[in-house]
Design an enzyme around this catalytic site. Structure first.
Site, mmCIF file in Angstrom:
data_model
loop_
_atom_site.group_PDB
_atom_site.id
_atom_site.type_symbol
_atom_site.label_atom_id
_atom_site.label_comp_id
_atom_site.label_asym_id
_atom_site.label_seq_id
_atom_site.Cartn_x
_atom_site.Cartn_y
_atom_site.Cartn_z
ATOM 1 N N LYS A 2 7.464 -6.838 -3.502
ATOM 2 C CA LYS A 2 6.905 -5.725 -2.548
ATOM 3 C C LYS A 2 6.102 -4.927 -3.516
ATOM 4 C CE LYS A 2 10.634 -5.515 1.055
ATOM 5 N NZ LYS A 2 11.328 -4.495 1.572
HETATM 6 N N1 GLU Z 1 14.128 0.737 5.804
HETATM 7 C C1 GLU Z 1 14.067 -0.695 5.797
HETATM 8 C C2 GLU Z 1 13.120 -1.550 5.058
HETATM 9 O O1 GLU Z 1 12.594 -0.690 4.382
HETATM 10 C C3 GLU Z 1 14.159 -1.288 7.061
HETATM 11 C C4 GLU Z 1 14.972 -2.800 7.581
HETATM 12 C C5 GLU Z 1 15.494 -2.810 8.945
HETATM 13 O O2 GLU Z 1 14.563 -3.036 9.542
HETATM 14 O O3 GLU Z 1 16.415 -2.763 9.321
HETATM 15 O O4 GLU Z 1 12.635 -2.603 5.263
#
Ligand code: GLU
Length: 491
Positions: free
Chosen positions: A253
């Site tokens: 990421k």
């Molecule tokens: N905040 C999470 C992320 O950064 C979201 C994950 C989800 O979609 O539940 O990917």
């Protein structure tokens, strides 16, 4: 009930190409069901928050044309869309869980938790909370609260049961409750954890379908338990596979190289990017590969998303990009190019805009099959607009083409010049140019390559360019003669 989906990123930097694919799948699924696609910003982890990343994200989504139906930029009635603005909501809902005895206060210090974890690790046991505080009496809890001991709030996981959910990609997934940690829902600073906030928000925002990366599969049983604790209806889940580099490694990421921003900066066309990434993980069950966004909306099926990770290759994306450029109507291509140039290379746009549009369109006709991305445009076209570079004898003399010396170059260029100067010969269309030149070269008892190689080089002074007769067509008679004369003078 109509479909509601969401993209719920944590604003921690660039938009990863993998995130864009998650957005795309959400978007396609929503649009084909006439649903609503929401954007929610999961920004409760303030330590990881990167200034400007939310604006950046929204710009990226707008640039590629995947605009959420509801979110910070276009609020509806489900906001606020930043979790950091929903803290009172989480307080209200955590209280509900405490009142229903589905959650409990945990007063364990971080030192104790670290010790516990280290001990479990040394015994090769899974690291989990040992439920010490779960069994405190109400009086003991009150006593700790009164004396101001910092606390977290944890979920009570039911004993001896199984947690199951249906996943549109993976099928049914079942986990014994003994394997689920009694996770923290509220941290000592009063901020919710991801697990708690995501469930509360998805429920309150009426999210019906959760489409996200499969790294969230291990978290889903925790979420299912929370839905059950609140007695809320479970949404549908679809966990989509990761994107891998050719070596099989996960794309990590937040790196610039795999960010959508970097590909936009390399002038990839959004439609080509979306087309390519749609196929990374989804099987359209046909050998066709080129799909517009509208076609993708029609054809995409969550059930045709596969489990295995898909390999991301920039080269392959460039192939898609080239296909899009190839298939564009000429005026559209020029308009798009102008937009890209004005954004990324306005200097060049200004430089070339003094030339007649007809000339530029002729160049584009020839280039359309050669240009893979728009950022190749300058390099591929500069010589059309600027005076040709000085003679490069090593390039123009070419034994393979039977042009073995500068003297022979001269002879060839004179033949070419003769043809161009002869006003009786028709040289308007490309077909006329081809016909006339082949005939005249033949009459001069030369081989085509002998005349056309030096002509091509004289006109472009490039290793690679369109063929000589195409160049003559683009430049027209006068300009072609001028360039050839200039080279002749240098020999
Ligand atoms: N905040 C999470 C992320 O950064 C979201 C994950 C989800 O979609 O539940 O990917």
């Amino acid at each position: 009930m109509s479909i509601v989906t969401r993209f719920a990123p944590s604003p921690t930097g660039y938009v990863h190409i993998w995130s864009l694919r998650t957005v795309l799948y959400n978007y396609l699924y929503t649009k084909q069901h006439d649903g609503k696609f929401m954007l929610r910003i999961e920004d409760t982890d303030r330590a990881r928050f990167v200034e400007g990343s939310v604006e950046n994200l929204q710009n990226v989504l707008a640039s590629v044309g995947l605009i959420p139906d509801e979110g910070p930029n276009n609020p509806g009635d489900k906001g606020p869309y930043f979790q950091s603005e929903r803290l009172d909501i989480y307080q209200e809902y955590i209280q509900k869980l405490l009142d229903a005895d589905k959650a409990y206060y945990c007063f364990c210090s971080s030192e104790r938790l670290t010790e516990l974890r280290e001990e479990q690790q040394s015994l090769w046991l899974p690291t989990k909370y040992d439920k010490k505080c779960r069994y405190l009496t109400p009086e003991e809890v009150q006593e700790q609260l009164d004396s101001g001991v910092p606390y977290t709030i944890r979920l009570k996981v039911p004993d001896n049961t199984e947690i199951s959910f249906e996943d549109a990609v993976r099928g049914k997934i079942t986990i014994p409750s003994k394997d689920v940690d009694e996770q923290v829902l509220m941290k000592t600073d009063g901020f919710p954890t991801y697990h708690f906030a995501v469930v509360v928000d998805d429920h309150l925002m009426w999210v019906t379908d959760i489409v996200r990366g499969d790294e969230w599969i291990p978290s889903t049983p925790k979420h299912v338990l929370l839905y059950q604790a609140f007695d809320w209806e479970l949404p549908n889940f679809a966990h989509v596979p990761p994107l891998l580099w050719a070596g099989g490694k996960k794309l990590s990421k937040r790196t610039w190289d795999v960010s959508v921003e970097s590909f936009l900066a390399k002038w990839f066309l959004p439609e080509a990017m979306l087309n390519y990434i749609s196929l990374l993980g989804w099987n359209p069950k046909t050998t066709e590969e080129i799909f517009s966004l509208t076609e993708l909306i029609e054809r995409f099926k969550l059930s045709d998303v596969h489990r295995a990770g898909a390999i991301f290759e920039e080269e392959r994306m460039a192939w898609f990009n080239a296909e899009y450029i190839k298939n564009m109507e000429l005026p559209t291509l020029w308009n798009k190019l102008k937009t890209y140039l004005s954004r990324y290379d306005s200097e060049y746009l200004e430089e070339i805009s003094v030339f007649p549009e007809e000339f530029i369109l002729k160049i584009l006709t020839e280039l359309q099959t050669r240009m893979r991305t728009f950022n190749e445009f300058r390099g591929l076209t500069e010589y059309f607009f600027k005076d040709v570079a000085d003679l490069d004898p090593d390039l123009i003399v070419n034994a393979k083409m039977k042009v073995e010396s500068l003297w022979e170059v001269k002879k060839s260029l004179w033949i070419c010049l003769d043809i161009l100067e002869n006003r009786d010969l028709k040289l308007e269309t490309l077909d006329e140019i081809k016909e006339t030149f082949i005939e005249e070269i033949n009459k001069a008892e030369m081989k085509n390559g002998q005349v056309l190689w030096p002509t091509r080089v004289a006109l472009s002074m490039q290793q690679f360019s369109p063929w000589a007769l195409e160049l003559i067509y683009i430049f027209g008679r006068e300009k072609s003669m001028e360039r050839i004369k200039k080279v002749l003078k240098q020999i």
